[in-house]
Design a protein around this motif. Sequence first.
Motif, PDB file in Angstrom:
ATOM      1  N   THR A  16       0.823  -1.210   0.000  1.00  0.00           N
ATOM      2  CA  THR A  16       0.000   0.000   0.000  1.00  0.00           C
ATOM      3  C   THR A  16       0.857   1.259   0.000  1.00  0.00           C
ATOM      4  OG1 THR A  16      -1.814   1.165   1.091  1.00  0.00           O
ATOM      5  CG2 THR A  16      -0.190   0.085   2.529  1.00  0.00           C
ATOM      6  N   GLY A  17       0.315   2.269  -0.615  1.00  0.00           N
ATOM      7  CA  GLY A  17       0.909   3.596  -0.559  1.00  0.00           C
ATOM      8  C   GLY A  17       0.199   4.464   0.455  1.00  0.00           C
ATOM      9  N   HIS A  18      -0.796   3.894   1.131  1.00  0.00           N
ATOM     10  CA  HIS A  18      -1.617   4.617   2.118  1.00  0.00           C
ATOM     11  C   HIS A  18      -1.506   3.916   3.469  1.00  0.00           C
ATOM     12  CE1 HIS A  18      -3.385   6.799  -1.248  1.00  0.00           C
ATOM     13  NE2 HIS A  18      -3.511   5.628  -1.849  1.00  0.00           N
ATOM     14  N   ASP A  19      -0.316   3.932   4.020  1.00  0.00           N
ATOM     15  CA  ASP A  19      -0.056   3.232   5.272  1.00  0.00           C
ATOM     16  C   ASP A  19      -0.722   3.932   6.453  1.00  0.00           C
ATOM     17  OD1 ASP A  19       1.143   1.411   7.083  1.00  0.00           O
ATOM     18  OD2 ASP A  19       2.775   2.829   7.442  1.00  0.00           O
ATOM     19  N   ARG A  30       4.906  -1.301   2.718  1.00  0.00           N
ATOM     20  CA  ARG A  30       4.578   0.045   2.243  1.00  0.00           C
ATOM     21  C   ARG A  30       5.268   0.318   0.914  1.00  0.00           C
ATOM     22  NH1 ARG A  30       6.458   2.914   7.596  1.00  0.00           N
ATOM     23  NH2 ARG A  30       8.218   1.727   6.853  1.00  0.00           N
ATOM     24  N   LYS A  31       4.584   1.085   0.061  1.00  0.00           N
ATOM     25  CA  LYS A  31       5.187   1.570  -1.175  1.00  0.00           C
ATOM     26  C   LYS A  31       5.972   2.835  -0.846  1.00  0.00           C
ATOM     27  CE  LYS A  31       1.446   0.147  -4.278  1.00  0.00           C
ATOM     28  NZ  LYS A  31       0.435   0.687  -5.209  1.00  0.00           N
ATOM     29  N   ARG A  58      -3.066  -1.430   8.113  1.00  0.00           N
ATOM     30  CA  ARG A  58      -2.266  -2.602   8.484  1.00  0.00           C
ATOM     31  C   ARG A  58      -3.136  -3.635   9.207  1.00  0.00           C
ATOM     32  NH1 ARG A  58       3.073  -3.989   9.483  1.00  0.00           N
ATOM     33  NH2 ARG A  58       3.775  -1.923   8.864  1.00  0.00           N
ATOM     34  N   TYR A  69       2.751  -7.303   5.112  1.00  0.00           N
ATOM     35  CA  TYR A  69       2.222  -5.973   4.829  1.00  0.00           C
ATOM     36  C   TYR A  69       3.420  -5.064   4.556  1.00  0.00           C
ATOM     37  CZ  TYR A  69      -0.043  -1.443   5.806  1.00  0.00           C
ATOM     38  OH  TYR A  69      -0.514  -0.162   5.727  1.00  0.00           O
TER      39      TYR A  69
END
Length: 133
Positions: A84-87, A105-106, A92, A103
Motif C-alpha cells: 500500500t501507498g496509504h499506510d 509500504r510503497k 495494516r 504488509y
Amino acid sequence: MPAKCPLIAVVDDEDCVRRSIVRLLRSAAMTTQAYACGDDFLQDAAALQADCVVLDLHMPRVSGFDVQALLKRQGRRVPVVAITGHDSPQTRALALAGGACAYLRKPVDEALLLGAIANALVQREVNRTGAAT
C-alpha cells in the motif's frame, strides 16, 4: 525432479509499480501474472493457480480488501502479500485481519518483497503438506 517455478499474481492499478514488481519477480526466477485491477484478477481462471498474490490494497472499484474478503469466503488459502501507498495502523490491521501474511509500504523495498514472498511460499508448502521441512 526440478521444483516447480512459483506463480505469483501481481495485482496493482499503478502500471509502473505493477511492471516493476513483475520485472523483479521474473529476475528471481518466478513466473508472474499481472492484473491492473481486482476485477481482472478475480475473473481470471488462471489466477486460481497462483502460489502467492502481491496485492495492492487501495484500488478503484474492487479494492485489495475486497479481494482478500472474497478469497476468504471462497475458502482459497493463497498467501497474500499486501502492499500500500496509504499506510496507517488501521490499514495494516485490516490487511492482517483479512489474512495477509505480510504488509509492505510503497515504495516497496525489493529485498523485503522477495523475502515476504519466499516466506509465504514456505508457509503455503507447510500448510499443504502439514509438516515443516
